[in-house]
Design a protein around this motif. Sequence first.
Motif, PDB file in Angstrom:
ATOM      1  N   LEU A 154       0.834  -1.200   0.000  1.00  0.00           N
ATOM      2  CA  LEU A 154       0.000   0.000   0.000  1.00  0.00           C
ATOM      3  C   LEU A 154       0.865   1.245   0.000  1.00  0.00           C
ATOM      4  N   GLY A 155       1.904   1.216   0.860  1.00  0.00           N
ATOM      5  CA  GLY A 155       2.796   2.362   0.927  1.00  0.00           C
ATOM      6  C   GLY A 155       3.469   2.633  -0.406  1.00  0.00           C
ATOM      7  N   LEU A 156       3.951   1.570  -1.046  1.00  0.00           N
ATOM      8  CA  LEU A 156       4.634   1.762  -2.323  1.00  0.00           C
ATOM      9  C   LEU A 156       3.675   2.313  -3.367  1.00  0.00           C
ATOM     10  N   VAL A 157       2.455   1.765  -3.386  1.00  0.00           N
ATOM     11  CA  VAL A 157       1.489   2.218  -4.396  1.00  0.00           C
ATOM     12  C   VAL A 157       1.124   3.679  -4.159  1.00  0.00           C
ATOM     13  N   VAL A 158       0.915   4.037  -2.865  1.00  0.00           N
ATOM     14  CA  VAL A 158       0.572   5.421  -2.548  1.00  0.00           C
ATOM     15  C   VAL A 158       1.694   6.357  -2.981  1.00  0.00           C
ATOM     16  N   LEU A 159       2.940   5.974  -2.664  1.00  0.00           N
ATOM     17  CA  LEU A 159       4.064   6.817  -3.044  1.00  0.00           C
ATOM     18  C   LEU A 159       4.153   6.966  -4.553  1.00  0.00           C
ATOM     19  N   LEU A 160       3.972   5.840  -5.268  1.00  0.00           N
ATOM     20  CA  LEU A 160       4.028   5.910  -6.727  1.00  0.00           C
ATOM     21  C   LEU A 160       2.940   6.806  -7.287  1.00  0.00           C
ATOM     22  N   ALA A 161       1.762   6.769  -6.632  1.00  0.00           N
ATOM     23  CA  ALA A 161       0.672   7.598  -7.125  1.00  0.00           C
ATOM     24  C   ALA A 161       0.912   9.064  -6.792  1.00  0.00           C
ATOM     25  N   LEU A 162       1.547   9.309  -5.620  1.00  0.00           N
ATOM     26  CA  LEU A 162       1.762  10.704  -5.214  1.00  0.00           C
ATOM     27  C   LEU A 162       2.851  11.392  -6.032  1.00  0.00           C
ATOM     28  N   LEU A 163       3.757  10.572  -6.609  1.00  0.00           N
ATOM     29  CA  LEU A 163       4.896  11.196  -7.284  1.00  0.00           C
ATOM     30  C   LEU A 163       4.506  12.106  -8.449  1.00  0.00           C
ATOM     31  N   PRO A 164       3.656  11.661  -9.376  1.00  0.00           N
ATOM     32  CA  PRO A 164       3.302  12.587 -10.459  1.00  0.00           C
ATOM     33  C   PRO A 164       2.635  13.861  -9.933  1.00  0.00           C
ATOM     34  N   LEU A 165       1.845  13.698  -8.869  1.00  0.00           N
ATOM     35  CA  LEU A 165       1.227  14.876  -8.257  1.00  0.00           C
ATOM     36  C   LEU A 165       2.284  15.812  -7.721  1.00  0.00           C
TER      37      LEU A 165
END
Lengths: 676, 168, 315
Positions: free
Chosen positions: A538-549
Amino acid sequence: MRSLFALMLAGYALGAAAAVLRPGGRGGRGLVAAGAVLGGAAGLALALQVLLTGTPFVLEAPAVLSIADGLLFRIDRLGALFLGLVGFLAVPCGLYGAAYSEGYEGRASLRLLGALLNLFLLTMSLVPCAGNVLTFLFMWEGMSLTSYFLVLTETDEPETVLAGGWYLAMTHAGLALALAAFLLMATSSASTTFGDLRAAAPALSPSARNAVFLLALLGFGSKAGIMPLHVWLPRAHPAAPSHVSALMSGVMIKMGVYGLLRVGLDLLGGGPTWWGALLIGLGALSAVIGVLYALMEHDLKRLLAYHSVENIGIIFIGIGAGLMFQSFGLPALATLGMVAGLYHTINHACFKGLLFLGAGSVAHALGTRNMEEMGGLIKRMPRTALFFLVGACAISALPPLNGFASEWLVFQALLGGSAIPQPEVAVVMPLAVAMLALASGLAAACFVKAFGITFLAIPRSARAEQAHEAPRSMQAGMAMLAMACVALGLLPFAVVPILGSTLAGLGRVTPAAIELTRSLPLQVPGASGQMSPPLLALGLVVLLALLPLGLRLLGAERRGRVGDTWGCGRIGQTPRMEYTATAFAEPLRRVFAELYRPTRDLSIDFHPASKYFVQSIAYRSEIHPWIERLLYNWPLRGIRRAAVWVRRLQAGSLHLYLFYLTVAFLVLLTMARWWR
Amino acid sequence: MRLFSKILQVGLATEPLPPTSHEVVRLLHEVDDRARRLFGRALAIREVDAGSCNGCELEITGLTSPVYDSERFGVHFVASPRHADLLLVTGPVTRNMAVPLVKTYEATPAPKLVVAVGDCSRTCGVFKGGYGVAGSVDQFVPVDAFVDGCPPEPAAILRGILAAVGRR
Amino acid sequence: MVAIIGFALGVSQAALALLLAPGLVGLVRWLKARLQNRRGAPVWQPYWELAKLFRKEVVVSSNASWVFRAAPFIVFASTVAVALLVPILLVPLPFDGVGDLLVVVYLLLLGTFFLSLAGLDPGSAFGGMGASRAMTVAALAEPTVALAIFALALSAGSTNLGQIVARTMSGPAAVSPGHLLAFLALFIVTLAETGRLPIDNPATHLELTMIHEAMVLEYSGRYLALIEWAASLKLLIFFSLLSNLFVPWGVAAGLTAGALTLAVASLLVKLVILAAVVAVLETRIAKLRLFRVPELLSVSFVLALLAVTSSFLLR
């Protein structure tokens, strides 16, 4: 349960019958696949039922084969686990085979492939169901023979025939040793059912128990593919059709693990410390040497076969640690070690099956298994590439996939070695930790090579350029396994209690050990480490999603453009300019040169006028596994010499043979008279 | 240990950058505002030898020495044009280096600048008319500044680079 | 409520690490410059470089696939995930139950794995060479790391980072020769994993001498910025691990303002000291030939093995 068992038998029988009667065309292949899928699903359902309810399934058929107590099927939890494994892999492989066997259309081997596949699955499913020695060995032999013929499906290549020969010889040697082990155990027991053998085991003398264990280790270990009995694996697995390789590597070698667990842990009930230490030692050796030889391969399927040797090593490390802890009376840690080994068994079946199916798709599309002719396939086979990448990440033990979860458990089990009171024994654990870590790192390096050279960059041959994506059913098989890899990695807390329960009552292992709370962290008392794969993912997915933002907030430039690869301004780029698989592995080849002992052949052609002008240079370097030569050459030579000597008995004269018959008859009569 | 005592002995060897006459550094156009904002404090340079005699290269290597220390202005050299903002081109463009020079320019991400160093890069210098020479640098890539000299002093080269990004 | 504060502090700890990381790299460069008798760029130069890189366009090779575009994000995300798990300021960590030291090691391997794939993707020989060398060094450093973890976990009774730190802080009796040997072993591994001399020269321009740089030669713009930032964050994480696992005094045990300020101050002190050590080391020694690097790594392996043996014997 009885109906599920019957359904499983019926499914495989249907598939085999369809293969023999109507093999060709989409309908025929579909029926064969449906048979395998049905049988596999039924087997998996039966296994889950036994695992979850705990009630064993018993079926007696003494009328069939009335020697030695007839056929007896008794599925307890340990057997159910391995039965479930067969079914779990049978479904995707059967599905895959539907489209894959199109390559065999119009040949006689299509019939053979379909029928033998189903028979192979049937006999393999029945091995863990066996309740007495006869059933076990009968099904074991059936499994070996069907897989031998499956390996020989492509008989037009001479190396396939040689591979089949090695495989047949070693599997029968293993059978003989396993039979010897069972017979030794049966000397003091009433019958040959596993229940009676278990009851009679405490009556065996310690030296007999050791002998049984060693025989079982050699016999089942050769099936499992532990060093130094692994030599058939890299020969036989690449030669077989890909879904068969997946089944062989994913499930069949695990039957060796099952046999060892059944004899060593269940029937004998555990033993002295050196049993566990021997398993750990062999496991660590297999792990490191297996992956080292895998690194040097550029045949994609042989690379995967060597990795199977490595992973069997890891499984043996887990099980050996469990046995060792048990001998010191540390039940929690013993269960931890065993569960780690069993978890890795399931995970390896999952990702190795996936990788073999992926390699099969590539070989199917290109017609070659040689990595040096591949490249650029990620653009031509995008889904196969994605599934292969999932498998590669899983086998390299990258979080949060399943390979990492089971290796973490094995590490934790070994780290618990600090609880062992004797320091000279306890030093085995850190050495095993070091070798496991080395094997794991080298596996990651090997799979960067395997995935990178096969799928990335530019195609290295015309065949790679014209590759096409795998057919739908092959993709479906791979997709199922890829999802299973992710699921098994994210949900260990669902799997581990089931694994723990399979060990309940075996040997003297109490099930108290792993208290898994129903919450997310995977907690391990005794070694007290903690990890939560779902939260990690979950943490990795959240971080990956937050990066483009985050990039957008920073005001990062969004423009991009496509250009040539930077090559210091050279004019063009050809496939000759990319890195090759051999080049990728070269630093490690140099580091471990003492182990590999590569041969080196260099011949330089000089211009006749002067030796300062070179016309051509030919360089050839090969790596032969010298361990094999060392360990196998002298027995083979000895056997050949003995065979030549025995041949003298076959003089060719009919009178001599009649003489032999008469003598034998007389001797038997005398023996029958004197034995009364 | 002798190394460290020597380091302490020598102390700071960097000298302040001497001024250069404006004839040596020729800016071809007004500095782009975006380039000034972007590269004012951090500039990555990729040096391209388009066929020079290496005289200019020797002076350019002096830029990273302790005396001239280009790094104190945020200027550093990189290995790949993909990492670069400014191409430092030397030499008359020879026929063999024409395409590589253009490819290097294309490989550099925008916004980018080009500073051509030495007389050869502007007028082909002593090699003018030679059979291997294809032309001056501005015939192949758009140049933002020329630094004259054969070879120009490191201080002049540095002044040229700083002028191209709009720093005094 | 406490959980939310803990969560927020954990996230802000990682954010602080992310903010400090380029400064740490800048500090090492500044120290090296001064040791080379020149003024050098100011310590905050890497911040300007990152800001500039984020504003440049991206040029991607036509041979590259989605792996090339995804790798910088995966590397960055995995490194930030490690920053969330490692004790930089606080103990016990809010994310303690999510991952232990083994998870940290393998998350870093995840980043290296994808970066190596991205090196192979464009099909250039430089990238392939960098990928091959990076994976070789990473694989050979693994046993040392595993044994060092074993040594630490032996004395602490767990691979859990919070527990290891707590055990070392519990008293001087907890510091043993095993600790010192493990520290030396992990220091060598730090140099290997972060690509510092003598294993890899971060400032080299010769492709034949590159390991990490060679893999990123094709990257530009925001992708390069993410990778450089992740690399500097990795350096900070390794320094924090080295200092907080072996010399944890100063780490905040509670959530009071005083403890946190002390934690930040002690972190800065430790980072400066380690940066100075690395800068002096990089000035003094030359890069090892690639095929001598395994010898150095086996030295670190022997040190780790001695650490474990001494931990066993002195229990």
